[in-house]
Design an enzyme around this catalytic site. Sequence first.
Site, PDB file in Angstrom:
ATOM      1  N   ASP A 141      37.816  67.562  49.342  1.00  0.00           N
ATOM      2  CA  ASP A 141      38.395  67.916  50.629  1.00  0.00           C
ATOM      3  C   ASP A 141      39.702  67.159  50.782  1.00  0.00           C
ATOM      4  OD1 ASP A 141      38.945  68.578  53.239  1.00  0.00           O
ATOM      5  OD2 ASP A 141      37.341  67.362  54.102  1.00  0.00           O
ATOM      6  N   GLU A 156      45.915  66.038  57.830  1.00  0.00           N
ATOM      7  CA  GLU A 156      44.983  66.999  58.420  1.00  0.00           C
ATOM      8  C   GLU A 156      43.723  66.301  58.899  1.00  0.00           C
ATOM      9  OE1 GLU A 156      41.658  70.058  58.304  1.00  0.00           O
ATOM     10  OE2 GLU A 156      41.863  68.120  57.316  1.00  0.00           O
ATOM     11  N   GLU A 157      43.284  65.294  58.142  1.00  0.00           N
ATOM     12  CA  GLU A 157      42.022  64.620  58.470  1.00  0.00           C
ATOM     13  C   GLU A 157      42.105  63.797  59.753  1.00  0.00           C
ATOM     14  OE1 GLU A 157      39.364  65.314  57.167  1.00  0.00           O
ATOM     15  OE2 GLU A 157      39.673  65.951  55.097  1.00  0.00           O
ATOM     16  N   ASP A 167      45.805  64.888  52.092  1.00  0.00           N
ATOM     17  CA  ASP A 167      45.153  63.641  52.502  1.00  0.00           C
ATOM     18  C   ASP A 167      43.641  63.750  52.431  1.00  0.00           C
ATOM     19  OD1 ASP A 167      45.359  65.427  54.818  1.00  0.00           O
ATOM     20  OD2 ASP A 167      44.538  63.766  56.000  1.00  0.00           O
ATOM     21  N   HIS A 217      33.607  63.962  53.255  1.00  0.00           N
ATOM     22  CA  HIS A 217      33.710  62.656  53.907  1.00  0.00           C
ATOM     23  C   HIS A 217      32.556  61.725  53.529  1.00  0.00           C
ATOM     24  CE1 HIS A 217      36.173  64.593  57.466  1.00  0.00           C
ATOM     25  NE2 HIS A 217      36.540  65.036  56.259  1.00  0.00           N
TER      26      HIS A 217
END
Length: 411
Positions: free
Chosen positions: A142, A176-177, A81, A382
């Site tokens: 990421d 995970e985020e 994700d 991000h």
Amino acid sequence: MTSVLERFLRYVKIDTQSDPNSESFPSTAKQRDLSNLLVVELQELGIEDAHLDEHGYVYATIPSNSDKSNIPVICFCSHVDTSPDVSGAHVKPIVHENWDGSDIVLPDDTTQVLRIGELHDLDQQIGNDIVTASGATLLGADNKAGVAEIMAAAEYLVTHPEIKHGAIRILFTQDEEVGRGTEKVDIEKIGADFGYTVDGEAVGTLEDETFSADGVKITIHGVSTHPGYALGKLENALKIAGEILAALPKDSLSPETTEGKQGFIHPTQIEGIQEKVTLGFIIRDFTVSGLHEKEAILKEIADNVLTNYPNSSIEFKVAEQYRNMKEILDEHPQVIENALLAMQNAGLNPIQRSIRGGTDGSRLSFMGLPCPNIFAGEHAFHSKLEWVSVQDMEKAVEVIVNLAQIWEEKA
């Protein structure tokens, strides 16, 4: 063989953004789009047990090809994700080959510019191939850089049987985020002794310490009434929330005023109407006692504000998110020693450090799988300025292969 770059460019075009407000698991169904593709690609490599479980996790095993029977089983893990902070839809990756150090202006939003001096480690990449998005989205390095690196390493091990290794487990998680990456992981199914998340930043870095993390939800119950007849009656929950936020320290205890081992109180969400408002916070510190101190500070702020609103009330709920994995990793020094050696064998000068954040490895360590974090080459997470170096991704693949070999040699 499929290069790590080819894989990465393919994966980032698949929207896998997670959603912190969703109650489903995974939080967004589209995360399975990439996970399903990974299963197909693993099976095409001849990894027969690769599969997607009912929760959306990808599990796979590269069998041992060594005569030794005492080799620890190692797991490599990355998450599919991407952050909910910036759009991950319709990512258009751009490869800036043999970058000369000049400003990189992203074409879909020319206000988004990568400049040496403004982005950490960018000055180390002159002459390398830099991958960015187009300026309208994040890139997704990421953690799709880590996903691509594990997949490329898996292909290399499968196609180079002369490299002896024990059983290698592969785990791809989701969410995970939003702090739920390992929520339904089956540790017994993984069956590994030690693990490595591939979700770090600069080439050569090894992270064996993370924040400890809690979430706090403050629900404010105000008193609602018609504004034309509100004198002495109305206690607006929106204003109460605003006062709580305004009372937070201005020069300390926030992400923008802290560094190193300093923790913080960080508001992340506000939702509601004049009768009821919910405030969401994340609390971070490297120690559990530090977490509790900051939660007490936040509770005191909220209580003090509420003294001016006698007919209103608050609910203050703390939820554990993850804990500093160093507590577990210090009991298993060989996990760190082997990772440092794998990097040295790849011609790198390892950098062992703490991370002002968390990885799936934080929870996995406390679930019984000691799991430090090795670099994936991700930078400017991000954000629309997110970037990764092709050469750094290639080094990460080399380190993963080296790790598989080192654990076999030392057994």
